[in-house]
Write an enzyme that holds these catalytic residues in place. Sequence first.
Site, PDB file in Angstrom:
ATOM      1  CB  CYS A   5       4.122   7.992  -1.749  1.00  0.00           C
ATOM      2  SG  CYS A   5       5.008   8.841  -0.449  1.00  0.00           S
ATOM      3  CG  PHE A  40      17.203  31.468  20.118  1.00  0.00           C
ATOM      4  CD1 PHE A  40      16.808  32.409  19.184  1.00  0.00           C
ATOM      5  CD2 PHE A  40      18.540  31.398  20.467  1.00  0.00           C
ATOM      6  CE1 PHE A  40      17.718  33.292  18.625  1.00  0.00           C
ATOM      7  CE2 PHE A  40      19.450  32.266  19.903  1.00  0.00           C
ATOM      8  CZ  PHE A  40      19.052  33.204  18.982  1.00  0.00           C
ATOM      9  CB  CYS A  92       6.825  11.446  -1.933  1.00  0.00           C
ATOM     10  SG  CYS A  92       5.207  11.272  -2.616  1.00  0.00           S
ATOM     11  CG  LEU A 135      -1.964  -1.161   1.122  1.00  0.00           C
ATOM     12  CD1 LEU A 135      -2.450  -1.580   2.500  1.00  0.00           C
ATOM     13  CD2 LEU A 135      -3.127  -0.742   0.238  1.00  0.00           C
ATOM     14  CG  HIS A 170       7.550  -1.272  -0.644  1.00  0.00           C
ATOM     15  ND1 HIS A 170       8.459  -1.913  -1.444  1.00  0.00           N
ATOM     16  CD2 HIS A 170       7.283  -0.102  -1.239  1.00  0.00           C
ATOM     17  CE1 HIS A 170       8.732  -1.143  -2.500  1.00  0.00           C
ATOM     18  NE2 HIS A 170       8.019  -0.046  -2.390  1.00  0.00           N
TER      19      HIS A 170
HETATM   20  C1  COM Z   1       3.435   7.430   2.257  1.00  0.00           C
HETATM   21  C2  COM Z   1       2.319   6.728   1.599  1.00  0.00           C
HETATM   22  S1  COM Z   1       4.974   6.979   1.553  1.00  0.00           S
HETATM   23  S2  COM Z   1       0.920   6.924   2.521  1.00  0.00           S
HETATM   24  O1  COM Z   1       0.403   8.267   2.269  1.00  0.00           O
HETATM   25  O2  COM Z   1       1.232   6.792   3.958  1.00  0.00           O
HETATM   26  O3  COM Z   1      -0.045   5.939   2.140  1.00  0.00           O
END
Ligand code: COM
Length: 516
Positions: A77, A494, A82, A73, A132
């Site tokens: 990304c 700071f 990302c 899932l 993953h």
């Molecule tokens: C992040 C993927 S790499 S998700 O947005 O957490 O599913």
Amino acid sequence: MLRTERVNATFHGRVDEIHEAFRSGGPIIQLHPEDNREFDAIFVGGGAGGRFGSAYMRAMGGRQLTIDSWPFLGGSCPHNACVPHHVFSDCAAELDLMRWFSGQLFFPDMTGKQVSIKQIVDFFKDGRIGAHGIMNYQSAEQLDMEFILNARAMVLDAHTVEVLGQRYTAKNLILGLGALPIYPDVPGIDLKGIYTNVDLVETLAEEPRQIVVVGGGKTAVEYGCFFRACGRETTLVTRSRMFADLNLDHSIREYVLRNMTLRGMTLMESTPLVEVLGDESGHVRAAVVETPDGRLELPCDFLFLATGLRPVSDEIAQTLGLETGPRGEVVVNSRQQTNVPNVYAIGDLTGPPYEMWRARKGGMVAARNCMGEEVHHDMSHYPDFLHTTYEVSWLGLTEEQARAQYPNVIVIQMPPDGLWDIPLPVADRTMLYAFRYPELSGFQKCIIDGDSRRVVGMHHVGHGAKDAFQYLDWMIHTERGFTIDDMADLKELFLNPDHFIQLCRLRAGHRQLINL
Ligand code: COM
């Protein structure tokens, strides 16, 4: 053999399971056979939007099924979008410091040193199974989601999906099929040595040496800065202006572009790519761009395309009769509903901005609407950022926009215009620059409506401010707003990376505000 019982696996067990699915091509199945309720929604696509929407629906007591053709899932990304971009930008920031401080303090001599891009890409690929694994572990063990992975979903109608030869029905469909990089339609685009951010991760075969990057947006700049930090000759060409699609304040634009040039990058605007030339082996040898003085050949052995994305909508739009827009994006209303009843679309499938918040929040909004709430996705404002070798963050209005809207605009900025060598802003990750190369320590600008004293825009180049921008964007857009006096009342940690609190406090005592 389908596994349909609840599985309690460790994180490492989930990683092993993904390895095995990649090897065998077999599915990963997590269903709750004891739950005989109809699904509230089937999420087609388990990327950021699908995963967050699923989790939210589950948390609301709903029943979801999430299907993805990858064995994990999280979608692109953690695989080729990302997460690798952040790995590469981290490398770029580290390398930038090493190059400026080459041979000083404890830094090695970096003179003429090239760093292997392929090694860094392979480093990411070796490690991405961990990302993953987190996705599957969290989704199953902590969020109790139901999913079928490494399997193709065939959507039959607005309530029915077939996967692994079995039909599943649901009250709603939530589509999150993502978007893919666009290849410009120019001669030579099929030559070897041409890459997008996806190809770079998946198929990089040899070490890039001389690089041309096509594009003027986030991806072009982020990858271009990474290549340059690795020591490659890097030229960026864009058919319009750099950052044309981003709401960048003019000072930030100037600071960022100046700093890219300082690091030896060549930037060319209004120079569209018109052809790619190859050598006798079919490998790219030059990019040809159109300039006001005619065609120009830019020698390269690696052409990086960052020319936008196209939503993966053709097939599904035809199957379901979905309305799409000019870029192929599935058209949705503010509840993420498409023109087909009970069909929602989320994330990159719905077009730009292609951002994480849009996907995750869109998934959540769709889930809540499916569960009977009326919830809207407010896209009227959002904080934004990009990487160079810095973090560049912004929110609200640019100075130009503020001046068009308010008669009394106050600007709190550091360094003042043209005084680049004042070592402010400075904080963690920019301390060393500030002491030796003050003009490299960053830039900040806070824009205030002097009459209401409300902050209306914030802009920052440096490190570490991005996090605050997420909250500040929300705060300045509340009905009450967020004023320079609120800012002066905060308690800074700071050296706080953005410096806005102390600079605003230096001016907040004025009844009639003045610039800083
Ligand atoms: C992040 C993927 S790499 S998700 O947005 O957490 O599913």
